[in-house]
Design an enzyme around this catalytic site. Structure first.
Site, mmCIF file in Angstrom:
data_model
loop_
_atom_site.group_PDB
_atom_site.id
_atom_site.type_symbol
_atom_site.label_atom_id
_atom_site.label_comp_id
_atom_site.label_asym_id
_atom_site.label_seq_id
_atom_site.Cartn_x
_atom_site.Cartn_y
_atom_site.Cartn_z
ATOM 1 N N THR A 90 0.858 -1.156 0.044
ATOM 2 C CA THR A 90 -0.042 0.110 -0.004
ATOM 3 C C THR A 90 0.730 1.306 -0.109
ATOM 4 O O THR A 90 1.825 1.232 0.536
ATOM 5 C CB THR A 90 -1.053 0.150 1.096
ATOM 6 O OG1 THR A 90 -1.712 -1.128 1.284
ATOM 7 C CG2 THR A 90 -1.783 0.984 1.202
ATOM 8 N N GLU A 91 0.487 2.261 -0.728
ATOM 9 C CA GLU A 91 1.042 3.552 -0.849
ATOM 10 C C GLU A 91 0.172 4.725 -0.158
ATOM 11 O O GLU A 91 -1.294 4.511 -0.260
ATOM 12 C CB GLU A 91 1.489 3.842 -1.877
ATOM 13 C CG GLU A 91 2.753 2.902 -2.809
ATOM 14 C CD GLU A 91 3.175 3.007 -3.906
ATOM 15 O OE1 GLU A 91 4.115 2.370 -4.390
ATOM 16 O OE2 GLU A 91 2.903 4.286 -4.390
ATOM 17 N N ALA A 104 -10.321 -3.661 1.225
ATOM 18 C CA ALA A 104 -11.377 -2.992 1.749
ATOM 19 C C ALA A 104 -12.747 -3.583 1.475
ATOM 20 O O ALA A 104 -12.922 -4.248 0.502
ATOM 21 C CB ALA A 104 -11.229 -1.375 1.549
ATOM 22 N N THR A 121 2.496 -3.254 8.196
ATOM 23 C CA THR A 121 2.426 -3.942 9.643
ATOM 24 C C THR A 121 3.800 -4.770 10.087
ATOM 25 O O THR A 121 3.785 -5.599 9.102
ATOM 26 C CB THR A 121 1.170 -4.742 9.869
ATOM 27 O OG1 THR A 121 -0.041 -4.004 9.513
ATOM 28 C CG2 THR A 121 1.028 -5.341 11.195
ATOM 29 N N GLU A 140 -6.366 -6.003 4.090
ATOM 30 C CA GLU A 140 -6.293 -7.008 3.207
ATOM 31 C C GLU A 140 -7.449 -7.012 2.168
ATOM 32 O O GLU A 140 -8.032 -8.094 1.781
ATOM 33 C CB GLU A 140 -6.447 -8.273 4.243
ATOM 34 C CG GLU A 140 -5.499 -8.511 5.332
ATOM 35 C CD GLU A 140 -4.167 -8.519 4.869
ATOM 36 O OE1 GLU A 140 -3.899 -8.878 3.648
ATOM 37 O OE2 GLU A 140 -3.285 -8.462 5.661
ATOM 38 N N TRP A 166 1.241 1.738 6.057
ATOM 39 C CA TRP A 166 0.367 0.758 6.513
ATOM 40 C C TRP A 166 1.240 -0.757 6.484
ATOM 41 O O TRP A 166 0.632 -1.732 6.133
ATOM 42 C CB TRP A 166 -1.148 0.542 6.039
ATOM 43 C CG TRP A 166 -2.014 1.739 6.133
ATOM 44 C CD1 TRP A 166 -2.238 2.716 5.398
ATOM 45 C CD2 TRP A 166 -2.156 2.131 7.431
ATOM 46 N NE1 TRP A 166 -2.907 3.648 5.928
ATOM 47 C CE2 TRP A 166 -3.053 3.427 7.323
ATOM 48 C CE3 TRP A 166 -1.922 1.828 8.801
ATOM 49 C CZ2 TRP A 166 -3.384 4.200 8.338
ATOM 50 C CZ3 TRP A 166 -2.465 2.544 9.963
ATOM 51 C CH2 TRP A 166 -3.079 3.928 9.515
ATOM 52 N N ARG A 170 -24.182 -10.801 35.748
ATOM 53 C CA ARG A 170 -24.601 -9.213 35.892
ATOM 54 C C ARG A 170 -26.145 -9.041 36.414
ATOM 55 O O ARG A 170 -27.150 -9.411 35.520
ATOM 56 C CB ARG A 170 -24.366 -8.248 34.677
ATOM 57 C CG ARG A 170 -24.892 -6.932 34.528
ATOM 58 C CD ARG A 170 -24.098 -6.182 35.784
ATOM 59 N NE ARG A 170 -24.649 -4.752 35.932
ATOM 60 C CZ ARG A 170 -24.418 -3.741 36.675
ATOM 61 N NH1 ARG A 170 -23.259 -4.199 37.492
ATOM 62 N NH2 ARG A 170 -24.569 -2.384 36.394
ATOM 63 N N GLY A 224 -4.317 2.383 -2.114
ATOM 64 C CA GLY A 224 -4.462 1.617 -1.272
ATOM 65 C C GLY A 224 -4.723 0.207 -1.921
ATOM 66 O O GLY A 224 -4.151 -0.590 -2.547
ATOM 67 N N GLU A 260 -15.687 -2.340 0.485
ATOM 68 C CA GLU A 260 -16.198 -1.932 -0.625
ATOM 69 C C GLU A 260 -15.419 -2.463 -1.910
ATOM 70 O O GLU A 260 -16.335 -2.887 -3.072
ATOM 71 C CB GLU A 260 -16.205 -0.315 -0.737
ATOM 72 C CG GLU A 260 -17.134 0.263 0.477
ATOM 73 C CD GLU A 260 -16.542 0.498 1.458
ATOM 74 O OE1 GLU A 260 -17.231 0.898 2.631
ATOM 75 O OE2 GLU A 260 -15.362 0.041 1.824
#
Length: 521
Positions: free
Chosen positions: A253-254, A505, A285, A503, A283, A409, A258, A507
């Protein structure tokens, strides 16, 4: 099988849903021009495919999930029937099945089992995979879970003992052939994509940022090397990756490109027996701790055919910033990007300025020129499967926390778990998780069979969106405590948000991968 679950109901409902999605896919002319409709059709295709895979796993959960899918589809279809090319009455014949699957009393019965077991239905794992799961669950409980919240809260580096422990268990060589030091041979479970899914889910259940993503980077780089590398490169790189001696990161990615990988601008220019890299990646990682960076760079201006893959060797650096220089002035430096969640591995912006790489480090050598785009896309299919498994692990953890909290709870004098609305939420969470898990294994089989690009994209898109909903509902059940960092559910909630972004997006997967394949004549 719970009371009231008739297998025929879910099956009839899934067949009707397939008919609607199939008709719509045949009707929509262009995923580019008709994006709003194409997105919905693609998304529903993934949900319907998952519903189909759940049919033979658990009748209750299959009916519940298929009914929820039908309700979702109806909402997306209403008012757009002509754009879908589908009659608004298409699901009337299965209306009774939808009603049965959405009956609150039925959801309560499903939730009773989930509240008792903390499980989203049966796993249907082989004996070998059950052993794999048990081993990694134990490792995660002993090594990862105790430090997960601290790593997230303080944005710490992943402790070396986690990385070393996973290396000792063979995590980094799951997809590397045995002849190069990995575990992929014969019928051993570690050689199968199913084992990869089991391992990834268990690690992600403990922590997405501290462990769940550690085996994805070696998976991507190893796949590219196995499929495109020379024999010398395989023998030089793969054993070091499989053993964990060399950690990996991916630099694709740049800042301006993306998911539009074919347009990347980072250049590689030949200079004698070296290539000179210039450009910025983002990005990336784990780019600090990594020894190998898989860099996609432009070696020719000819669009996606001008991209090639390099393995850039570097020292491992702890922390959030690093810089290297070469004689002659070349440099590469990295700076970590602060993020809401998904902490521990750190995602870096990496800048190459005249950085020289030996020609021998171009994957495939001279024969690898222009093959980078194809090798990267092939590697992404397995990465998308892993991301789906990561989402399932996060969801499983959220379900367990929600069940535990709801059972203990008190609210207005009764346990939170006694309320119908709580049980409806718990049941729907379980159905979603079960559907995504079943579909992930089916997609893995499709990838193993030789393609699986469609299924991998579908399950990635579905599971990652599902993780956002499941963690949100689990956090909501915690009330104010769910917003406190001292409660693990807050970490799961922010971690889940990244899953629909990386990995592939959401859309882009829907329009550029799923819709295009569905609409092929």
């Amino acid at each position: 099988m719970s009371e009231g679950a008739e297998p025929g109901r879910a099956r009839a409902l899934v067949e009707a849903l397939r008919g609607v999605v199939g008709a719509a896919a045949a009707h929509v002319a262009s995923a580019e021009r008709d994006q709003a409709v194409a997105y919905d059709v693609a998304s529903m295709s993934a949900a319907v495919a998952a519903a189909g895979e759940l049919l033979d796993h658990d009748a209750d959960l299959a009916l519940l999930y298929a009914a929820d899918v039908a309700a979702d589809l109806t909402g997306r279809l209403t008012g757009r029937e002509s754009l879908w090319g589908v009659d608004g009455t298409a699901l009337e014949g299965v209306a009774a099945h939808v009603a049965a699957g959405r009956d609150p009393a039925f959801l309560e019965r499903v939730a009773e089992r989930v509240l008792a077991t903390r499980e989203a239905g049966p796993r249907h794992l082989s004996a070998e995979l059950q052993l794999v799961r048990a081993a990694f669950r134990e490792f995660a409980a002993d090594r990862i879970a105790p430090v997960a919240d601290r790593i997230h809260r303080d944005d710490e580096d992943i402790p070396a003992d986690i990385i070393d422990g996973l290396a000792d268990m063979g995590c980094f060589g799951l997809s590397i052939p045995a002849e190069y030091g990995g575990g992929a041979e014969g019928d051993e479970p570690a050689a199968t994509p199913a084992a990869m899914l089991v391992v990834t889910e268990e690690l992600s259940r403990a922590s997405l940022g501290a462990a769940g993503s550690l085996i994805t980077r070696p998976e991507i780089i190893a796949t590219a090397i196995v499929r495109g590398g020379t024999e010398e490169q395989k023998r030089r790189w793969l054993p070091m990756i499989a053993s964990g001696e060399r950690l990996c990161a991916v630099a694709v990615t740049e800042p301006d490109f993306g998911s539009d990988v074919a347009r990347i601008a980072t250049s590689a220019t030949r200079d004698g027996d070296e290539w000179v890299l210039n450009g910025v990646k983002t990005w990336c990682t784990f780019a600090g701790r990594a020894h190998y960076l898989l860099v996609l760079a432009r070696t020719d201006p000819a669009g996606h055919r001008g991209l090639s893959l390099f393995v850039v060797d570097k020292p491992s650096f702890p922390g959030r910033e690093w810089r290297l220089t070469q004689e002659g002035g070349g440099s590469v430096e990295g700076r970590a990007i602060s993020t809401l969640g998904y902490r521990g591995m750190h995602s870096f912006e990496v800048r190459f300025d005249g950085w020289r790489v030996p020609a021998a480090d171009l994957i495939g050598g001279e024969g690898g020129l222009g093959r980078g785009f194809y090798l990267q896309m092939q590697a992404f299919a397995n990465a998308r499967l892993q991301t789906a498994a990561r989402a399932v692990g996060v969801m499983q953890s959220a379900l367990e926390l929600a069940v535990d909290y709801a059972r203990q709870r008190p609210v207005f004098g009764r346990p939170l778990a006694d309320y119908q609305l709580t049980r409806a939420k718990i049941a729907r969470m379980a159905a979603l998780i079960a559907a995504c898990r079943a579909f992930a294994f089916a997609a893995a089989r499709a990838v193993t069979a030789g393609d699986g690009q469609l299924e991998a994209a579908q399950v990635k898109q579905l599971a990652c969106r599902a993780a956002e909903w499941v963690t949100r509902e689990a956090q909501q059940l915690h009330g104010g405590y769910g917003y406190a960092e001292e409660y693990g559910i807050s970490r799961l909630f922010v971690d889940a948000r990244v899953l629909s972004i990386f990995e592939g997006a959401d859309e882009v997967l829907a329009l550029r991968v799923i819709a295009r394949r569905l609409m092929k004549p």
